[in-house]
Design a protein around this motif. Structure first.
Motif, mmCIF file in Angstrom:
data_model
loop_
_atom_site.group_PDB
_atom_site.id
_atom_site.type_symbol
_atom_site.label_atom_id
_atom_site.label_comp_id
_atom_site.label_asym_id
_atom_site.label_seq_id
_atom_site.Cartn_x
_atom_site.Cartn_y
_atom_site.Cartn_z
ATOM 1 N N VAL A 196 -59.745 22.744 54.240
ATOM 2 C CA VAL A 196 -59.724 21.372 53.582
ATOM 3 C C VAL A 196 -60.490 20.528 54.372
ATOM 4 O O VAL A 196 -60.718 20.719 55.676
ATOM 5 C CB VAL A 196 -58.234 21.146 53.958
ATOM 6 C CG1 VAL A 196 -58.163 19.691 53.468
ATOM 7 C CG2 VAL A 196 -57.032 21.754 53.338
ATOM 8 N N ALA A 197 -61.478 19.877 53.552
ATOM 9 C CA ALA A 197 -62.358 18.894 54.238
ATOM 10 C C ALA A 197 -62.061 17.655 53.880
ATOM 11 O O ALA A 197 -61.861 17.332 52.708
ATOM 12 C CB ALA A 197 -63.772 19.311 53.780
ATOM 13 N N LYS A 198 -62.158 16.768 54.715
ATOM 14 C CA LYS A 198 -61.998 15.190 54.549
ATOM 15 C C LYS A 198 -63.141 14.587 54.877
ATOM 16 O O LYS A 198 -63.508 14.819 56.431
ATOM 17 C CB LYS A 198 -60.866 14.706 55.143
ATOM 18 C CG LYS A 198 -59.499 15.418 54.857
ATOM 19 C CD LYS A 198 -59.188 15.237 53.297
ATOM 20 C CE LYS A 198 -57.848 15.888 52.804
ATOM 21 N NZ LYS A 198 -57.319 15.241 51.351
ATOM 22 N N GLY A 199 -63.897 13.649 54.104
ATOM 23 C CA GLY A 199 -64.871 12.974 54.584
ATOM 24 C C GLY A 199 -66.121 13.610 54.655
ATOM 25 O O GLY A 199 -67.272 12.868 55.141
ATOM 26 N N GLY A 200 -66.486 15.049 54.219
ATOM 27 C CA GLY A 200 -67.649 15.477 54.190
ATOM 28 C C GLY A 200 -67.703 16.515 53.176
ATOM 29 O O GLY A 200 -66.639 17.187 52.539
ATOM 30 N N PRO A 201 -68.585 17.506 53.218
ATOM 31 C CA PRO A 201 -68.870 18.502 52.197
ATOM 32 C C PRO A 201 -67.860 19.693 52.659
ATOM 33 O O PRO A 201 -67.864 19.914 54.111
ATOM 34 C CB PRO A 201 -70.322 18.874 52.171
ATOM 35 C CG PRO A 201 -70.869 18.352 53.538
ATOM 36 C CD PRO A 201 -69.963 17.129 53.933
ATOM 37 N N GLY A 202 -67.407 20.522 51.585
ATOM 38 C CA GLY A 202 -66.421 21.473 52.086
ATOM 39 C C GLY A 202 -67.156 22.699 51.776
ATOM 40 O O GLY A 202 -68.388 22.810 51.402
ATOM 41 N N ARG A 203 -66.656 23.571 52.334
ATOM 42 C CA ARG A 203 -67.051 25.102 51.919
ATOM 43 C C ARG A 203 -66.048 25.922 51.572
ATOM 44 O O ARG A 203 -65.429 26.591 52.311
ATOM 45 C CB ARG A 203 -67.843 25.816 53.215
ATOM 46 C CG ARG A 203 -69.216 25.393 53.500
ATOM 47 C CD ARG A 203 -69.865 25.885 54.783
ATOM 48 N NE ARG A 203 -69.702 27.391 54.667
ATOM 49 C CZ ARG A 203 -70.617 28.187 54.239
ATOM 50 N NH1 ARG A 203 -71.391 27.760 53.703
ATOM 51 N NH2 ARG A 203 -70.216 29.371 54.575
ATOM 52 N N ASP A 204 -65.663 26.002 50.348
ATOM 53 C CA ASP A 204 -64.412 26.680 49.802
ATOM 54 C C ASP A 204 -64.664 28.139 49.512
ATOM 55 O O ASP A 204 -64.724 28.413 48.179
ATOM 56 C CB ASP A 204 -63.858 25.861 48.462
ATOM 57 C CG ASP A 204 -62.575 26.224 48.158
ATOM 58 O OD1 ASP A 204 -61.949 26.741 48.922
ATOM 59 O OD2 ASP A 204 -62.192 25.766 46.882
#
Length: 327
Positions: free
Chosen positions: A280-288
């Motif tokens: 889970v990413a908040k405020g930045g890019p994720g890597r799902d």
């Protein structure tokens, strides 16, 4: 009471020390919850802990069902690490979680870690970082407004992509000193030159086999022969961005070739694999990416390269067990 040290040492997890022989297949460089510092205060960012738990629990159960045993979270101290959440996730899913202390690179540090009375501001000395990181291993990780919790299982730090700064060097030296004093390993992501950044932590007297060097599946690292050189120096080569096949990284097929070349050169005992996924990413890019991507999609590429089941076992189970065992 059973002696957890009886079968070859222990690994520090968020639920306490676990016999090293029980951690199974390990994803050595992942992130569970990644929160850019301060993002929790942004008007458009919501931190729904119940929702985050459900998302991460589903991803960890999937990892377990793929044959995974342990996730190593390398976010360090100030990028969303939530020890209480990780404790609950581990209990609910049966997946061991190793959390990290540490921080970096310089651009992600708050002003607290600089000395503003100087012009330009100077970083904390390495010994202060060593005390901070070492305390999170020896005394437990700090949880805001709560007592310390379980011990960190490794020290993680990152150098500035353009090249190690003076602050980065202080962080790396402090991380190495903390690891040497507490017996946990160090995970570094190099900046511009892998061998230079490894040399900084080795200069602190830390044994090479207590160091993981990440980022070695970048195109520039592979072109420079860095994976083989890092292995020759005795450190672990982390092919840690599996699943990312664009931009500055090589493809998974090329990664499989790098792994085979290391095995052929006699360095099968120095290879680690991971996806660097963000749950889970908040405020930045994720890597799902699924945490089980290595197990389901990359291992078949290795077998196609001629690696044996024993080779794969060594890379996924034996190598991370040796690395994470507290010494």
């Amino acid at each position: 009471m059973e002696d957890v040290n009886a079968n070859g040492g222990v690994v520090n997890t968020v639920l306490g020390p676990v016999p090293a022989g029980e951690i199974g297949a390990v994803a050595v460089h992942e992130a569970l919850l990644s929160v850019v510092p301060g993002a929790e205060y942004a008007f458009d960012v919501t931190i729904d802990r119940a929702g985050i738990f459900e998302i991460l629990a589903a991803k960890l159960r999937d990892f377990r069902d793929c044959g995974g045993g342990t996730i190593v979270d390398v976010t360090g101290m100030f990028h969303g690490r939530d020890v209480r959440l990780y404790e609950t996730l581990s209990r609910a899913t049966g997946v061991h979680i190793v959390a990290s202390t540490g921080m970096g690179p310089e651009a992600m540090l708050g002003g607290y870690f600089l000395t503003p009375q100087t012009n330009p501001p100077t970083p904390w000395p390495a010994e202060k970082f060593a005390d901070l990181f070492g305390g999170e291993v020896a005394e437990g990780m700090v949880v805001p407004r709560v007592e310390r919790r379980g011990a960190a299982g490794l020290v993680a730090t990152v150098a500035t992509r353009a090249g190690m700064t003076a602050t980065d060097e202080s962080l790396f030296r402090g991380a190495a000193r903390a690891a040497r004093a507490t017996g946990v390993p160090v995970s570094i992501r190099f900046g511009a030159e892998a061998t230079h950044d490894l040399a900084v932590v080795l200069d602190e007297g830390l044994a090479a086999d207590r160091v993981v060097v990440g980022g070695l599946d970048r195109k520039d690292a592979v072109a420079a022969g860095a994976p083989l050189e890092i292995a020759r120096r005795g450190a672990y080569v982390a092919v840690a961005d599996i699943g990312t096949q664009t931009g500055e990284y090589i493809t998974d097929q090329e990664r499989a070739t790098v792994v085979r070349e290391l095995v052929d050169a006699g360095f099968g005992d120095r290879i680690l694999l991971s996806t660097n996924a963000i749950g889970v990413a908040k405020g930045g890019p994720g890597r799902d990416l699924p945490y089980g991507h290595v197990l389901t999609a990359f291992v078949p590429l290795l077998t196609a390269q001629g690696l044996s089941a024993q080779d794969v076992q060594q890379i996924l189970v034996d190598n991370p067990r040796e690395l994470l065992t507290v010494r």
